[in-house]
Write a protein that holds these residues in place. Structure first.
Motif, PDB file in Angstrom:
ATOM      1  N   GLY A 221       0.815  -1.207   0.000  1.00  0.00           N
ATOM      2  CA  GLY A 221       0.000   0.000   0.000  1.00  0.00           C
ATOM      3  C   GLY A 221       0.847   1.254   0.000  1.00  0.00           C
ATOM      4  O   GLY A 221       0.547   2.227  -0.708  1.00  0.00           O
ATOM      5  N   ALA A 222       1.927   1.280   0.792  1.00  0.00           N
ATOM      6  CA  ALA A 222       2.805   2.447   0.838  1.00  0.00           C
ATOM      7  C   ALA A 222       3.494   2.657  -0.505  1.00  0.00           C
ATOM      8  O   ALA A 222       3.644   3.792  -0.968  1.00  0.00           O
ATOM      9  N   GLN A 224       2.383   1.760  -3.482  1.00  0.00           N
ATOM     10  CA  GLN A 224       1.407   2.265  -4.439  1.00  0.00           C
ATOM     11  C   GLN A 224       1.081   3.732  -4.181  1.00  0.00           C
ATOM     12  O   GLN A 224       0.917   4.531  -5.129  1.00  0.00           O
ATOM     13  N   GLN A 225       0.996   4.104  -2.915  1.00  0.00           N
ATOM     14  CA  GLN A 225       0.691   5.502  -2.592  1.00  0.00           C
ATOM     15  C   GLN A 225       1.804   6.426  -3.059  1.00  0.00           C
ATOM     16  O   GLN A 225       1.537   7.489  -3.659  1.00  0.00           O
ATOM     17  N   ILE A 226       3.044   6.068  -2.805  1.00  0.00           N
ATOM     18  CA  ILE A 226       4.165   6.914  -3.232  1.00  0.00           C
ATOM     19  C   ILE A 226       4.249   6.963  -4.753  1.00  0.00           C
ATOM     20  O   ILE A 226       4.485   8.037  -5.350  1.00  0.00           O
ATOM     21  N   SER A 227       4.038   5.812  -5.401  1.00  0.00           N
ATOM     22  CA  SER A 227       4.098   5.770  -6.866  1.00  0.00           C
ATOM     23  C   SER A 227       3.040   6.674  -7.495  1.00  0.00           C
ATOM     24  O   SER A 227       3.277   7.296  -8.535  1.00  0.00           O
ATOM     25  N   ALA A 228       1.875   6.746  -6.868  1.00  0.00           N
ATOM     26  CA  ALA A 228       0.794   7.554  -7.431  1.00  0.00           C
ATOM     27  C   ALA A 228       0.955   9.034  -7.133  1.00  0.00           C
ATOM     28  O   ALA A 228       0.617   9.902  -7.970  1.00  0.00           O
ATOM     29  N   GLN A 229       1.508   9.378  -5.962  1.00  0.00           N
ATOM     30  CA  GLN A 229       1.518  10.775  -5.542  1.00  0.00           C
ATOM     31  C   GLN A 229       2.826  11.504  -5.839  1.00  0.00           C
ATOM     32  O   GLN A 229       2.846  12.741  -5.831  1.00  0.00           O
ATOM     33  N   GLN A 265       1.538  13.103   3.047  1.00  0.00           N
ATOM     34  CA  GLN A 265       1.244  11.835   2.387  1.00  0.00           C
ATOM     35  C   GLN A 265       2.507  11.022   2.055  1.00  0.00           C
ATOM     36  O   GLN A 265       2.635   9.858   2.454  1.00  0.00           O
ATOM     37  N   LEU A 266       3.420  11.644   1.334  1.00  0.00           N
ATOM     38  CA  LEU A 266       4.578  10.893   0.829  1.00  0.00           C
ATOM     39  C   LEU A 266       5.537  10.468   1.942  1.00  0.00           C
ATOM     40  O   LEU A 266       5.916   9.293   2.031  1.00  0.00           O
ATOM     41  N   ALA A 269       4.126   7.748   4.273  1.00  0.00           N
ATOM     42  CA  ALA A 269       4.133   6.438   3.604  1.00  0.00           C
ATOM     43  C   ALA A 269       5.545   5.874   3.546  1.00  0.00           C
ATOM     44  O   ALA A 269       5.760   4.669   3.765  1.00  0.00           O
TER      45      ALA A 269
END
Length: 532
Positions: A221-222, A224-229, A265-266, A269
């Motif tokens: 999950g972390a 994917q979150q970093i990759s998206a943001q 966010q980043l 994560a």
């Protein structure tokens, strides 16, 4: 008239003397024993049974008529039997042998029990127990050493690398945020070195993220979150730079939004990812250094059992040594020592890797990230132009986490206390001095900004003078990076030594187990064969 009628002795009937019974008994016994039939020839079953019962008070008168054991002639009607003849018949009844009982057949269970209770049976039982314990001890050693070796190798090349990449990801993101804020303070086009540093940070973060994702990190999950943001963050920064070059104040709003995304966010994560991989590294190293208690207990029990078995055989066979069992005992001792000493060596290397490497790396990396965050706060406070109180508060908190007034609880204070290498301790001492110098410059910077001298405050923040905040920060960051590299090298070296300490244990364990079992089997078979 007397035939077949039972007569009871009266007190007047004279018994045969003991001497006559003894004299006549052997002859009559031979006569009776020579008759293969269950019944005396010429007599009914009832009379024979009476004789076989050995009843001294009742006898079958029919015996008197028997041609071999009765009267020599049959008394005539009304004629009384001779007293001696009655005594002879009575003596025959008294000395008749007991019937031979047929042998009792033993079942299979009784035979097995008898064999087990015999000396060879007990030897076989002890041999089987020793073979079983030896086999289980060997399997426990081989499997345990293979698992611990895999854990040690994984801590070095698996979770160890993931932890390093997760740390680099967090550092690169934090440094990119601080560099973007500092570059924004420059009017128009930002300095080339700051632009290059920002782009280098973004590239390093992207590479570290790819390495963590491909390495099988557990927190998907972390990732994917970093990759998206991360692309969203870089887009906001580019928009802020574009407006800033044109002189539009809206650029600072985009920069604050980008920094909020990074910090809200980043970075959290990335922190979760780093914590997860660091915990996995600690667990794997703990598994590698775990005590092989099952293999050691079985090995020690096997040695004791072999010694007692040899002592028992020595008493039974009156032989001092048994070559097979003696060899098996020596092999068992070697197995226990190799397993125990190998564990102690691995545990020592793992302990050194944690004490002199990983723990110091964790403290130093956390201190470096706190310094990077404080640097970004300092720049964002100036960018906000009077509305950056929250950034200033965070700056004070971050610097306070680095060096506490008591000289003990700060991150750098703890890193200095934990340092085991002189060069690392010297780097930490320099870092503590740099933090104190930075705090002094920051007071001047805030005084200038609060006094309306914004250009002077910016010069103190990003200028190249030896006493500027930028120079001091760069020196602080470089010193911490050097200390992290040194402690990381120690961690890697000790981890490699721990993995190498397992060399040969798997193959050696299999070979020694085979020799052990062969020694036990040969040693007992030699003694068991002597009973055949």
């Amino acid at each position: 008239m007397l035939e077949g009628v039972a007569v009871t002795h009266s007190s007047a009937t004279r018994r045969p003397s003991a001497s006559r019974c003894r004299m006549a008994s052997p002859a009559i016994e031979r006569e009776l024993a020579s008759d293969p039939a269950d019944e005396v020839p010429g007599l009914g079953g009832a009379a024979t049974n009476r004789v076989n019962t050995g009843d001294s008070d009742v006898m079958a008168i029919g015996l008197l008529d028997h041609p071999r054991y009765g009267f020599p002639h049959k008394p005539a009607h009304g004629e009384a039997a001779d007293d001696d003849e009655i005594q002879m018949a009575q003596m025959a009844q008294l000395t008749a042998p007991a019937p031979v009982q047929p042998p009792v057949r033993r079942g299979e269970g009784s035979r097995v029990t008898a064999r087990i209770r015999s000396t060879p049976g007990r030897m076989v039982l002890v041999m089987l127990v020793l073979l079983l314990v030896g086999l289980v001890a060997g399997i426990a050693w081989v499997i345990g050493s293979a698992q611990r070796s895999s854990a040690a190798g994984g801590a070095r090349t698996g979770t160890g690398e993931l932890a390093v990449q997760a740390q680099e990801l967090y550092r690169a993101l934090s440094d990119a945020d601080a560099t973007a804020a500092i570059a924004f303070l420059s009017s128009g086009v930002e300095p080339a070195e700051l632009r290059d540093r920002y782009q280098s940070d973004v590239s390093a973060a992207t590479a570290a993220l790819a390495a963590v994702a491909n390495g099988g990190a557990s927190d998907k999950g972390a990732i994917q979150q970093i990759s998206a943001q991360l692309p969203v963050y870089t887009g906001l920064v580019e928009t802020a730079r574009s407006y800033n070059r044109q002189g539009y104040p809206v650029g600072s709003a985009y920069l604050r939004e980008a920094s909020g995304l990074m910090r809200g966010q980043l970075l959290p994560a990335a922190q979760r990812l780093y914590d997860r991989e660091t915990t996995a590294l600690k667990d794997e190293r703990g598994d590698a250094a775990s005590l092989p208690w099952l293999a050691l207990l079985l090995g020690i029990g096997l040695v004791v059992g072999l010694i007692r078995a040899q002592a028992r055989l020595s008493r039974q066979t009156h032989r001092t040594f048994n070559a097979g069992l003696l060899a098996a005992t020596l092999v068992a001792v070697v197995m226990v020592l190799w397993n125990g000493v190998g564990w102690a060596v691995v545990a020592a290397h793992i302990g050194a890797a944690n004490r002199n490497g990983s723990r110091q790396v964790e403290l130093l990396a956390t201190a470096r990230i706190a310094a990077l965050t404080a640097r970004g706060d300092e720049a964002l406070t100036l960018v906000a132009r009077g509305s950056g109180a929250s950034f200033e508060e965070d700056y004070v908190a971050q610097l306070g986490a680095l060096v506490n007034g008591d000289g003990k609880s700060g991150l750098l204070d703890r890193a200095r206390a934990a340092a085991t290498d002189g060069s690392v301790r010297a780097s930490v001492d320099t870092a503590i001095s740099d933090v104190n110098a930075w705090l002094a410059v920051h007071k001047k910077l805030r005084a200038a900004d609060d006094g309306g001298d914004f250009p002077g405050a910016v010069k103190l923040a990003i200028g190249g003078e030896p006493d500027s905040a930028a120079t001091i920060f760069n020196r602080l960051d470089g010193g911490l990076a050097q200390a992290i590299r040194a402690t990381s090298a120690v961690s890697d070296k000790r981890g490699a030594e721990a993995a190498g300490a397992f060399g040969g244990q798997t193959g050696g364990g299999v070979f020694l187990t085979i020799v052990l079992l062969a020694g036990i089997g040969v040693g007992y078979q030699q003694r068991i064969a002597e009973y055949r």
